[in-house]
Enzyme design. Structure first.
Site, PDB file in Angstrom:
ATOM      1  N   ASP A  32       0.858  -1.187   0.000  1.00 23.21           N
ATOM      2  CA  ASP A  32       0.000   0.000   0.000  1.00 23.21           C
ATOM      3  C   ASP A  32       0.897   1.242   0.000  1.00 23.21           C
ATOM      4  OD1 ASP A  32      -3.212   0.487   1.203  1.00 23.21           O
ATOM      5  OD2 ASP A  32      -1.814   2.169   1.058  1.00 23.21           O
ATOM      6  N   ASN A  88     -12.955  -3.440   3.165  1.00 23.58           N
ATOM      7  CA  ASN A  88     -14.046  -2.466   3.158  1.00 23.58           C
ATOM      8  C   ASN A  88     -14.930  -2.646   1.921  1.00 23.58           C
ATOM      9  OD1 ASN A  88     -12.923  -1.226   5.496  1.00 23.58           O
ATOM     10  ND2 ASN A  88     -11.505  -0.082   4.210  1.00 23.58           N
ATOM     11  N   GLN A  95     -14.548   2.227   1.850  1.00 22.51           N
ATOM     12  CA  GLN A  95     -13.904   1.803   0.599  1.00 22.51           C
ATOM     13  C   GLN A  95     -13.633   3.031  -0.277  1.00 22.51           C
ATOM     14  OE1 GLN A  95     -16.104  -1.088  -1.748  1.00 22.51           O
ATOM     15  NE2 GLN A  95     -14.319  -1.584  -3.013  1.00 22.51           N
ATOM     16  N   HIS A 101     -10.307  -5.578  -2.648  1.00 23.33           N
ATOM     17  CA  HIS A 101      -8.956  -5.768  -2.101  1.00 23.33           C
ATOM     18  C   HIS A 101      -9.059  -6.110  -0.623  1.00 23.33           C
ATOM     19  CE1 HIS A 101     -10.031  -1.516  -1.959  1.00 23.33           C
ATOM     20  NE2 HIS A 101      -9.373  -1.456  -0.808  1.00 23.33           N
ATOM     21  N   HIS A 103      -6.853  -5.880   2.825  1.00 25.71           N
ATOM     22  CA  HIS A 103      -5.673  -5.271   3.453  1.00 25.71           C
ATOM     23  C   HIS A 103      -4.989  -6.287   4.372  1.00 25.71           C
ATOM     24  CE1 HIS A 103      -6.676  -0.925   2.625  1.00 25.71           C
ATOM     25  NE2 HIS A 103      -7.897  -1.426   2.521  1.00 25.71           N
TER      26      HIS A 103
HETATM   27  P1  AMP Z   1      -9.832   1.158   0.793  1.00 21.34           P
HETATM   28  O1  AMP Z   1      -9.982   2.458   1.552  1.00 21.34           O
HETATM   29  O2  AMP Z   1     -10.159  -0.045   1.620  1.00 21.34           O
HETATM   30  O3  AMP Z   1     -10.562   1.191  -0.524  1.00 21.34           O
HETATM   31  O4  AMP Z   1      -8.288   1.041   0.513  1.00 21.34           O
HETATM   32  C1  AMP Z   1      -7.673   1.563  -0.616  1.00 21.34           C
HETATM   33  C2  AMP Z   1      -6.188   1.501  -0.334  1.00 21.34           C
HETATM   34  O5  AMP Z   1      -5.495   1.589  -1.544  1.00 21.34           O
HETATM   35  C3  AMP Z   1      -5.670   2.637   0.564  1.00 21.34           C
HETATM   36  O6  AMP Z   1      -5.045   2.085   1.711  1.00 21.34           O
HETATM   37  C4  AMP Z   1      -4.685   3.383  -0.342  1.00 21.34           C
HETATM   38  O7  AMP Z   1      -3.565   3.840   0.364  1.00 21.34           O
HETATM   39  C5  AMP Z   1      -4.316   2.312  -1.346  1.00 21.34           C
HETATM   40  N1  AMP Z   1      -3.898   2.783  -2.661  1.00 21.34           N
HETATM   41  C6  AMP Z   1      -4.561   3.639  -3.463  1.00 21.34           C
HETATM   42  N2  AMP Z   1      -3.900   3.795  -4.622  1.00 21.34           N
HETATM   43  C7  AMP Z   1      -2.802   3.006  -4.547  1.00 21.34           C
HETATM   44  C8  AMP Z   1      -1.718   2.722  -5.434  1.00 21.34           C
HETATM   45  N3  AMP Z   1      -1.619   3.306  -6.629  1.00 21.34           N
HETATM   46  N4  AMP Z   1      -0.766   1.866  -5.026  1.00 21.34           N
HETATM   47  C9  AMP Z   1      -0.848   1.280  -3.805  1.00 21.34           C
HETATM   48  N5  AMP Z   1      -1.846   1.492  -2.937  1.00 21.34           N
HETATM   49  C10 AMP Z   1      -2.794   2.358  -3.292  1.00 21.34           C
END
Ligand code: AMP
Ligand code: ZN
Length: 136
Positions: A32, A88, A95, A101, A103
């Site tokens: 992440d 999420n 989300q 995804h 985590h």
């Molecule tokens: P969520 O809030 O559960 O949808 O999590 C999305 C996650 O994706 C967050 O923890 C972000 O930091 C991560 N994220 C978003 N864009 C990228 C990216 N390009 N590379 C790696 N992680 C990302």
């Protein structure tokens, strides 16, 4: 099945570089970019499914199998003190990227993170009513 406008489709399929720690035919696991703690990674299927509601059951089972394997490996390599899985579904639930995804978050005694909720309260009657509403 891919979504042209989805960043995780592009990352999972290698069109956008990522710090990949594991890859197979179905999934990519990468760090992440805004980690909650050292080693925070995401398990992302290569096919586009917006959330767990949409994810086929078999792929969901495989994602959890992979999570178990990765959390054991990461715990060994990072010497973390605990481990959280977070997933999420929907904006209301936090989300922000609408491609399923999972985590993987290593936790350390000193990481100062709070990945938790405020405990609420409900009467016995209210709890009974909720149970009756969702029992299957
Ligand atoms: P969520 O809030 O559960 O949808 O999590 C999305 C996650 O994706 C967050 O923890 C972000 O930091 C991560 N994220 C978003 N864009 C990228 C990216 N390009 N590379 C790696 N992680 C990302
Ligand atoms: Zn996608």
């Amino acid at each position: 099945m891919r979504d042209e406008n989805c960043i995780f489709c592009k990352i999972a399929n290698g069109e956008i570089p990522s710090r990949t720690i594991y890859e197979d035919e179905q999934f990519r696991v990468f760090l992440d970019l805004s980690p909650a703690a050292k080693g925070h990674a995401l398990i992302v299927p290569k096919e586009h499914y917006a959330n767990l509601y949409e994810l086929p059951e078999e792929l969901a089972a495989d994602a959890m199998r992979l999570a178990k394997k990765e959390m054991s490996l990461m715990t060994q390599k990072l010497s973390c003190d605990g481990f959280q899985l977070v997933q999420n579904n929907g904006e209301t639930a936090g989300q922000t990227v609408f491609h399923f995804h999972l985590h993987l978050i290593p936790r350390y005694r000193t990481d100062g993170q709070k990945i938790a909720w405020e405990p609420g309260s409900m009467s016995d009657e209210e709890l009974d009513a909720v149970k009756d509403q969702i029992i299957s």
